[in-house]
Design an enzyme around this catalytic site. Structure first.
Site, PDB file in Angstrom:
ATOM      1  N   GLU A   1     -30.557   4.643  -2.614  1.00 46.39           N
ATOM      2  CA  GLU A   1     -30.990   4.917  -1.262  1.00 46.39           C
ATOM      3  C   GLU A   1     -31.933   6.128  -1.160  1.00 46.39           C
ATOM      4  OE1 GLU A   1     -27.670   3.714   1.092  1.00 46.39           O
ATOM      5  OE2 GLU A   1     -28.140   5.262   2.550  1.00 46.39           O
TER       6      GLU A   1
ATOM      7  N   HIS B 250     -28.555   1.456   6.224  1.00 42.00           N
ATOM      8  CA  HIS B 250     -27.400   2.346   6.446  1.00 42.00           C
ATOM      9  C   HIS B 250     -27.196   2.613   7.947  1.00 42.00           C
ATOM     10  CE1 HIS B 250     -24.844   5.467   4.077  1.00 42.00           C
ATOM     11  NE2 HIS B 250     -24.193   5.048   5.136  1.00 42.00           N
ATOM     12  N   ILE B 251     -27.011   1.509   8.678  1.00 41.95           N
ATOM     13  CA  ILE B 251     -26.850   1.624  10.140  1.00 41.95           C
ATOM     14  C   ILE B 251     -25.511   1.079  10.625  1.00 41.95           C
ATOM     15  CG2 ILE B 251     -29.315   1.605  10.739  1.00 41.95           C
ATOM     16  CD1 ILE B 251     -28.908  -1.484  11.324  1.00 41.95           C
TER      17      ILE B 251
ATOM     18  N   THR C 278     -20.818  -2.448   2.861  1.00 40.28           N
ATOM     19  CA  THR C 278     -21.144  -1.494   3.935  1.00 40.28           C
ATOM     20  C   THR C 278     -20.497  -0.146   3.616  1.00 40.28           C
ATOM     21  OG1 THR C 278     -19.233  -2.255   5.235  1.00 40.28           O
ATOM     22  CG2 THR C 278     -21.357  -3.221   5.785  1.00 40.28           C
TER      23      THR C 278
ATOM     24  N   ARG D 137     -20.735   2.231   0.060  1.00 37.26           N
ATOM     25  CA  ARG D 137     -21.733   3.101  -0.577  1.00 37.26           C
ATOM     26  C   ARG D 137     -22.450   2.295  -1.650  1.00 37.26           C
ATOM     27  NH1 ARG D 137     -21.368   5.822   3.174  1.00 37.26           N
ATOM     28  NH2 ARG D 137     -20.920   8.039   3.385  1.00 37.26           N
TER      29      ARG D 137
ATOM     30  N   ASP E   7     -25.628  -2.799   3.510  1.00 35.84           N
ATOM     31  CA  ASP E   7     -26.117  -1.772   4.436  1.00 35.84           C
ATOM     32  C   ASP E   7     -26.416  -0.489   3.674  1.00 35.84           C
ATOM     33  OD1 ASP E   7     -26.644  -0.777   7.117  1.00 35.84           O
ATOM     34  OD2 ASP E   7     -24.838   0.449   6.867  1.00 35.84           O
TER      35      ASP E   7
ATOM     36  N   ILE F  27     -11.403   0.969   8.092  1.00 31.31           N
ATOM     37  CA  ILE F  27     -12.528   0.029   8.201  1.00 31.31           C
ATOM     38  C   ILE F  27     -12.136  -1.316   7.594  1.00 31.31           C
ATOM     39  CG2 ILE F  27     -14.919  -0.419   7.518  1.00 31.31           C
ATOM     40  CD1 ILE F  27     -15.316   2.699   7.638  1.00 31.31           C
TER      41      ILE F  27
ATOM     42  N   GLY G 110      -8.556   0.783   4.087  1.00 33.85           N
ATOM     43  CA  GLY G 110      -8.508   1.926   5.015  1.00 33.85           C
ATOM     44  C   GLY G 110      -8.694   1.385   6.424  1.00 33.85           C
TER      45      GLY G 110
HETATM   46  C1  GLV Z   1     -21.542   6.470   6.834  1.00 40.09           C
HETATM   47  O1  GLV Z   1     -21.923   5.927   5.842  1.00 40.09           O
HETATM   48  C2  GLV Z   1     -20.350   7.250   6.881  1.00 40.09           C
HETATM   49  O2  GLV Z   1     -19.778   7.536   5.831  1.00 40.09           O
HETATM   50  O3  GLV Z   1     -19.954   7.625   7.995  1.00 40.09           O
HETATM   51  C1  GLV Z   2     -12.291   4.857   7.490  1.00 40.43           C
HETATM   52  O1  GLV Z   2     -11.868   5.436   8.454  1.00 40.43           O
HETATM   53  C2  GLV Z   2     -11.488   4.244   6.452  1.00 40.43           C
HETATM   54  O2  GLV Z   2     -10.365   4.722   6.268  1.00 40.43           O
HETATM   55  O3  GLV Z   2     -11.940   3.273   5.845  1.00 40.43           O
END
Ligand code: GLV
Ligand code: GLV
Length: 331
Positions: free
Chosen positions: A273, A297-298, A242, A244, A268, A163, A161
């Site tokens: 959690e 989770h930052i 980073t 889930r 993260d 990220i 995606g």
């Molecule tokens: C954070 O974990 C988000 O999903 O924005």
């Molecule tokens: C977040 O915007 C993703 O698509 O991974």
């Protein structure tokens, strides 16, 4: 007399411009004043009363809560990219719009945090800091705290995606890494731009020096990294999460780390959690290991990302109330 103004409930104080954007529209905005998560009972009251809810990823909207929603509830705008806290099917059945906050700012923040974890593990930064603070540094030593450089290593990205793409961009352009990726679909133009190679998850786990997870949490991705898939990974490879927590079977990872069958785990997000002990009866603990670096989770906690999330979360509500389809609508 009941006000005819649209009513918005914000489940917890958030930074950024969002709340004042909603107020400027003339909506009645009720802010849960305490800086703690609200109870499911309070959430159940809110779904019966409000036109819109600005929620956090820690607010669990399960079928029971959503089925209690009144016909006035039009939108749940989640202040997050992930929306595994919301039962999407149940929301759909009640015709409630669900929207999230994906944007370049969040992708940048999470990609950079992913690299912060990768670099901290491969250059042993946390260990080195503790060593130095403890006044153990007694003079330059050619054998001290040797790590690995990233150039030439293979990064495997699961989930391409925005990220995942941000992580690949930094890996290739910033560090000269080779990239393998796996996703539900292939992206030939992206492959061309970054020299990224599409492989099966199995081949990715076998061939990567660093594996980074960027998939959403779904029934199909829960424990994607488990005892069996960990066996495919190289002994000195690093796993980064980073995304889930529950995408990784934390207990299984702990066991391979203790057996020196995995180089490191940078996370993260935790499986249970905010607890760092998913399995309190297990003899092994994440916090005991130098090969683990964990942050609370930052990954999206930058000023730019928080501001953008706040603005988009408000826009999702404003667009819905104005009868438009929110740009960041999920359903
Ligand atoms: C954070 O974990 C988000 O999903 O924005
Ligand atoms: C977040 O915007 C993703 O698509 O991974």
């Amino acid at each position: 007399m009941k006000s005819s103004k649209p009513r918005v409930f914000v489940t917890r104080p958030i930074p950024g411009p969002g709340i004042s954007m909603l107020k400027k529209k003339g909506y009645k905005v009720d802010l849960q004043p305490k800086d703690i998560d609200i109870s499911s009972r309070a959430l159940t009251s809110a779904v019966k009363e409000y036109d819109a809810i600005l929620s956090l990823l820690t607010n669990r909207f399960d079928a029971k809560i959503l089925n209690a929603a009144g016909p006035q509830l039009k939108v749940i705008s989640n202040y997050a990219v992930g929306y595994d806290n919301i039962d999407i099917e149940a929301a759909k059945n009640k015709s409630i719009i669900v929207a999230n906050t994906p944007c370049q700012e969040v992708s940048n923040a999470v990609s950079e945090h992913t690299f912060a974890l990768i670099l901290s593990l491969s250059r042993r930064i946390v260990e080195a800091d503790a060593f130095t603070r403890a006044k153990k540094y007694s003079g330059w030593d050619p054998n001290l705290l040797i790590g690995r450089d990233l150039g030439g290593l293979t990064l495997g990205v699961i989930g391409l995606g925005n990220i995942g793409k941000g992580v690949v961009h930094r890996a290739v352009k910033g560090f000269g890494m080779k990239v393998l990726y796996n996703d539900m679909k292939q992206d030939p133009s992206f492959e061309k731009e970054y020299g990224a190679v599409y492989v099966t998850q199995k081949d990715l786990l076998k061939q990567s020096d660093i594996v980074s997870l960027h998939v959403p949490l779904l029934p199909t991705t829960r424990h994607l990294i488990n005892e069996k898939t960990l066996k495919l990974m190289k002994r000195d490879s690093i796993l980064i999460n980073t995304a889930r927590g529950p995408i990784v079977d934390e207990t299984a990872v702990l066991h391979v780390l203790y057996e020196n069958k995995l180089g490191g785990y940078g996370l993260d997000v935790l499986e249970c959690e905010p607890s760092i002990d998913c399995n309190p009866n297990d003899y092994y603990e994440l916090k005991e290991l130098n090969t683990v670096i964990m942050t609370p989770h930052i990954a999206s906690a930058t000023i730019a990302a928080r501001d953008a999330m706040s603005r988009i979360a408000a826009e999702n509500i404003i667009e819905t109330i104005e009868g438009k389809s929110p740009i960041h609508k999920i359903i």
